[in-house]
Design a protein around this motif. Sequence first.
Motif, mmCIF file in Angstrom:
data_model
loop_
_atom_site.group_PDB
_atom_site.id
_atom_site.type_symbol
_atom_site.label_atom_id
_atom_site.label_comp_id
_atom_site.label_asym_id
_atom_site.label_seq_id
_atom_site.Cartn_x
_atom_site.Cartn_y
_atom_site.Cartn_z
ATOM 1 N N ARG A 53 42.437 37.212 39.469
ATOM 2 C CA ARG A 53 43.342 36.846 38.369
ATOM 3 C C ARG A 53 42.889 35.552 37.702
ATOM 4 N NH1 ARG A 53 47.809 38.241 41.838
ATOM 5 N NH2 ARG A 53 48.903 40.098 41.102
ATOM 6 N N GLY A 54 42.676 34.530 38.517
ATOM 7 C CA GLY A 54 42.308 33.229 37.964
ATOM 8 C C GLY A 54 40.875 33.171 37.487
ATOM 9 N N GLN A 55 39.938 33.743 38.240
ATOM 10 C CA GLN A 55 38.521 33.633 37.906
ATOM 11 C C GLN A 55 38.119 34.502 36.724
ATOM 12 O OE1 GLN A 55 36.004 34.139 41.344
ATOM 13 N NE2 GLN A 55 37.190 32.711 42.604
ATOM 14 N N LEU A 56 38.758 35.675 36.593
ATOM 15 C CA LEU A 56 38.386 36.595 35.514
ATOM 16 C C LEU A 56 39.461 36.708 34.432
ATOM 17 C CD1 LEU A 56 36.826 39.509 37.642
ATOM 18 C CD2 LEU A 56 35.681 37.531 36.626
ATOM 19 N N GLY A 57 40.576 36.021 34.604
ATOM 20 C CA GLY A 57 41.637 36.047 33.595
ATOM 21 C C GLY A 57 42.330 37.391 33.482
#
Length: 413
Positions: A30-34
């Motif tokens: 979620r955070g790394q790839l948006g």
Amino acid sequence: MWRLMPFLFLLYIVAYLDRINVSFAVLQMRGQLGLGDRVYGRAAGIFFAGYFLFQLPSNLVVEKVGVRRWISALMIAWGLISCSMIFIRGPVSFYSIRFLLGAAEAGFFPGIILYMKRWFPSRARARAVAWFMTANPLAGIVGSPISGALLNLHGKGLAGWQWMFLMEGIPAILLGGTVFSVLLDKPEEAHWLAGDEKTWLLQQLEIDRQTGSAVPQDSLWSVIFSPRIWLLSLVYFGVSTTMYGVTLWLPSVIRSFSGLSYFRTGIVAILPFLATVLAMVMVGARSDRVGERRWHTAIPAFAAASGLALAAYGTSTIVVVSGLSLGLACAESMVGPFWAMATSSMAGISAAAGIAMINSLANLGGYFGPDIIGLFRSQNGGFKGGLLAIAATVALSGMVALVVGRKPGCSKT
């Protein structure tokens, strides 16, 4: 049971782990790839689009070439695809690789159910299927803490979620190479059965084959358009919706309510799977003991709906996890009696086609469950609406089970 089930069990643990480990990977992705919740819900579920499209053709291939050759090839293929999840860079690649993974795994479960039908007499089949299906929750028991721990592994240019996919995909490749030498296609080939044991088993299986079938034996089209097949698919749709809706969102639900670390989230996630193992074995064994399938399918469905409703309205980690445990355990405990009820009225080509048809249609619930939670989650940030939708679905499955179980030849077997 002792010769075949441990190995089949191990294969299914690996298969199930490779399809659900994305539930932990997304905690970092979620955070790394948006990636948003709706993207994840759709990607988690799109596995079952490939699963649906390729299941019937794959199971017909099993009928032609045999279990050993086909299952071996499928395991190597999905192991390689699972490892390739490390190349995900956004929604399109996420959807594409999950679709391919579903296509590769499509023939495994119905192929093994067909295989078990050839080895286990009908009166022992619910117990055998229940033991086999406990690989689902045991994959969660084993895989949850491992997946949570692997998320903390970084290095060699790979993030934790990439290491997780890589290391959990390799066992499928290795085991795929051993299937051909370990499994036998037919009881006639079993050198480890004594002469009288083999004769008895073949006689019991022949009696099963001669039992009147509610589905015509030799027409593929009659299977596809059979009302009974569609009703059975609707029953199993509720199982799949609950199984994957809960499993693929379980780490996110736990982390949302508790704020625990990745590893501790994995530890807490074990609890619903432990409850599921116990429920599956107990319900499957009792169904075989009393020779009843219909109520042993329906009652767990209603109990599952109650558990999911409890989780939907829960406001603490304890209540939510308890409700999800009840929902998952009861829904998955339906599978032993259900498959015993469904396969008792099949033989010949109708068995291969019917099993694949039911499983492919029903596993669209594997798309619906994760996606409906993602839809409600993206709209209001909560899990209530999605869990209530899944509860209604599995309750409907219980009602349909009471109807289809009264068909001739199925009310007692």
